[in-house]
Write an enzyme that holds these catalytic residues in place. Sequence first.
Site, PDB file in Angstrom:
ATOM      1  N   GLY A  64       0.751  -1.147   0.082  1.00  0.00           N
ATOM      2  CA  GLY A  64       0.130  -0.151   0.128  1.00  0.00           C
ATOM      3  C   GLY A  64       0.764   1.234   0.211  1.00  0.00           C
ATOM      4  O   GLY A  64       0.199   2.299  -0.352  1.00  0.00           O
TER       5      GLY A  64
ATOM      6  N   CYS B 159     -18.425 -12.616 -20.248  1.00  0.00           N
ATOM      7  CA  CYS B 159     -19.735 -12.609 -20.726  1.00  0.00           C
ATOM      8  C   CYS B 159     -19.716 -13.707 -21.966  1.00  0.00           C
ATOM      9  O   CYS B 159     -20.925 -14.723 -22.093  1.00  0.00           O
ATOM     10  CB  CYS B 159     -20.141 -11.318 -21.324  1.00  0.00           C
ATOM     11  SG  CYS B 159     -22.008 -11.191 -21.605  1.00  0.00           S
TER      12      CYS B 159
ATOM     13  N   CYS C 205     -22.531  -7.295 -19.296  1.00  0.00           N
ATOM     14  CA  CYS C 205     -21.547  -7.637 -18.347  1.00  0.00           C
ATOM     15  C   CYS C 205     -20.446  -6.578 -18.906  1.00  0.00           C
ATOM     16  O   CYS C 205     -20.399  -6.286 -20.032  1.00  0.00           O
ATOM     17  CB  CYS C 205     -20.950  -8.886 -18.546  1.00  0.00           C
ATOM     18  SG  CYS C 205     -21.672 -10.280 -17.614  1.00  0.00           S
TER      19      CYS C 205
ATOM     20  N   CYS D 238     -25.996 -12.539 -21.141  1.00  0.00           N
ATOM     21  CA  CYS D 238     -25.508 -13.907 -20.657  1.00  0.00           C
ATOM     22  C   CYS D 238     -26.245 -14.388 -19.434  1.00  0.00           C
ATOM     23  O   CYS D 238     -25.995 -15.500 -18.803  1.00  0.00           O
ATOM     24  CB  CYS D 238     -24.020 -14.263 -20.366  1.00  0.00           C
ATOM     25  SG  CYS D 238     -23.477 -13.114 -19.029  1.00  0.00           S
TER      26      CYS D 238
ATOM     27  N   CYS E 261     -27.624  -9.884 -16.477  1.00  0.00           N
ATOM     28  CA  CYS E 261     -26.834  -9.360 -17.857  1.00  0.00           C
ATOM     29  C   CYS E 261     -27.745  -9.846 -18.900  1.00  0.00           C
ATOM     30  O   CYS E 261     -28.366 -10.865 -18.825  1.00  0.00           O
ATOM     31  CB  CYS E 261     -25.517 -10.025 -18.033  1.00  0.00           C
ATOM     32  SG  CYS E 261     -24.911  -9.793 -19.728  1.00  0.00           S
TER      33      CYS E 261
END
Lengths: 258, 299
Positions: free
Chosen positions: B39, B279, B273, B251, B248
């Site tokens: 970080g 997808c 998606c 899909c 979606c």
Amino acid sequence: MSDTPLLKVKSVSKFYGQRIGCKEVSFDLWPGEVLAIVGESGSGKTTLLNCISTRLLPTTGSVEYTMRDGSIRDLYHMGEAERRFLMRTDWGFVHQNPADGLRMTVSAGANVGERLMAVGNRHYGNIRATATDWLGRVEIDADRIDDAPRAFSGGMRQRLQIARNLVTGPRLVFMDEPTGGLDVSVQARLLDLVRGLVNDLGLSAIIVTHDLAVARLLSHRMMVMKDGHVIEQGLTDRVLDDPREPYTQLLVSSILQV
Amino acid sequence: MSPEVPSDSGLATYNFAYLDEQTKRMIRRAILKAIAIPGYQVPFASREMPMPYGWGTGGVQVTASIIGPQDVLKVIDQGADDTTNAVSIRAFFQKVANVAVTTHTKDATIIQTRHRIPEQPLAEGQVLVYQVPIPEPLRFLEPRETETRKMHALEEYGLMHVKLYEDIAHNGRISKTYAYPVKVAGRYVMDPSPTPKFDNPKMHMSDALQLFGAGREKRIYAIPPHTEVVSLDFEDHPFEIQSFDKPCALCGAENVYLDEVILDDQGGRMFVCSDTDHCEDRRDHGHAGAMLGRQEAAE
């Protein structure tokens, strides 16, 4: 009052090259005591205040502070992390210009809440309740809590700055010309408010001002500075009613009488 | 030049992967330091790249420094493999490193991304490289760089919560939806680049190594595998990710990040998606959304 002073300042000097900022200043500040530092502009008042509050490193001298746990620490030998923590929990610093002490782009509530969040408060409802309470104590309406300070008047900004500093229950507050730039009626209200808060909370305070009326109203004790030196100190009423040094006599006699 | 690359490979005009070896060493050192301090933003001497800032110069430099001839590269932009940024960067590495490329998340060893983390969970051995525009999470709260560095060093992160407080005060909830600040390994607060907050939970305890490169701002930071990543929040306003009403349209996937696609000027729209590979993979396996047939009929 307890047996140990809150703050022991020992021969603090600050030189700007050849020029003197302040020289050989020593005093003790006791818990609950309000000390005023007065003098004309350029006399070293603000330099001294910045040295004591560790915003500026003095050339020589030491400042000892009695921590909450009773231990006595030399401020200039503390680590930076510890010093900064002290400054945002146990101390407050009220600037002459509120824009220096406030975050102008965030709301009043967040300004007051910042110190709480900095010490680990993570409950939004509690932070907001505390902020609302403090705004009330400095006479700002609760419905202004989400307004940014730039929508506030000068007097309100100064009161907001005071609330922001007092929210963590500090024991020592530094004030640099807290009433400078405010008109007289607003000044009077602010002084009344500060006096009430200092009494209620048992705060110690060091107030830098060129206005002897401010010193008279707020302080127990005062120091008169000239050219970086403390030329006279004593109880406020004594110094103002019976000034001994010629310069102090001049200062007192220059107050305008209406 | 990397020993595995034959000198007659036709790459003579560039060093392997564009950057010279000294630059790669410098960037690798920064990456190692970043992995050692999760970080923490490590400064590095960012180079000029043959693309403008904002196109992923930081991510490209990180990828160029870690890529080898055996690697398989996937590049995504807003979740898609076929948008300008993704296509250009993929072509760039094909040209300068001659590496294999793929659009399949599971086949890739290095995935360079702008905005999204693939829906398919990443595996051990994979590296996710983020393109970061503004690495400093405190930037818009505290403009002084000297001060923000000090705040990181002393772990003074109260200000980050001031921002979240402001959100709740003005909008009734934390309205930050992307670049949502996280705390890494209990120490540094980090800006996870402009990824939607939907992807923040995927960073937590990920099996893959995550590297972040900011070219213009000259910073590299990292999340090593199996590292704790916590999104900041309030006790009474906990962190939550976006949710979608419908699956979606192509899909039928649920619990994935969806993009809104405007279909016409009559208010027609569909949600699909954002991760195109995910997808396509689902459709290949026989999943179908409500609008799949219609789209094919229109084509």
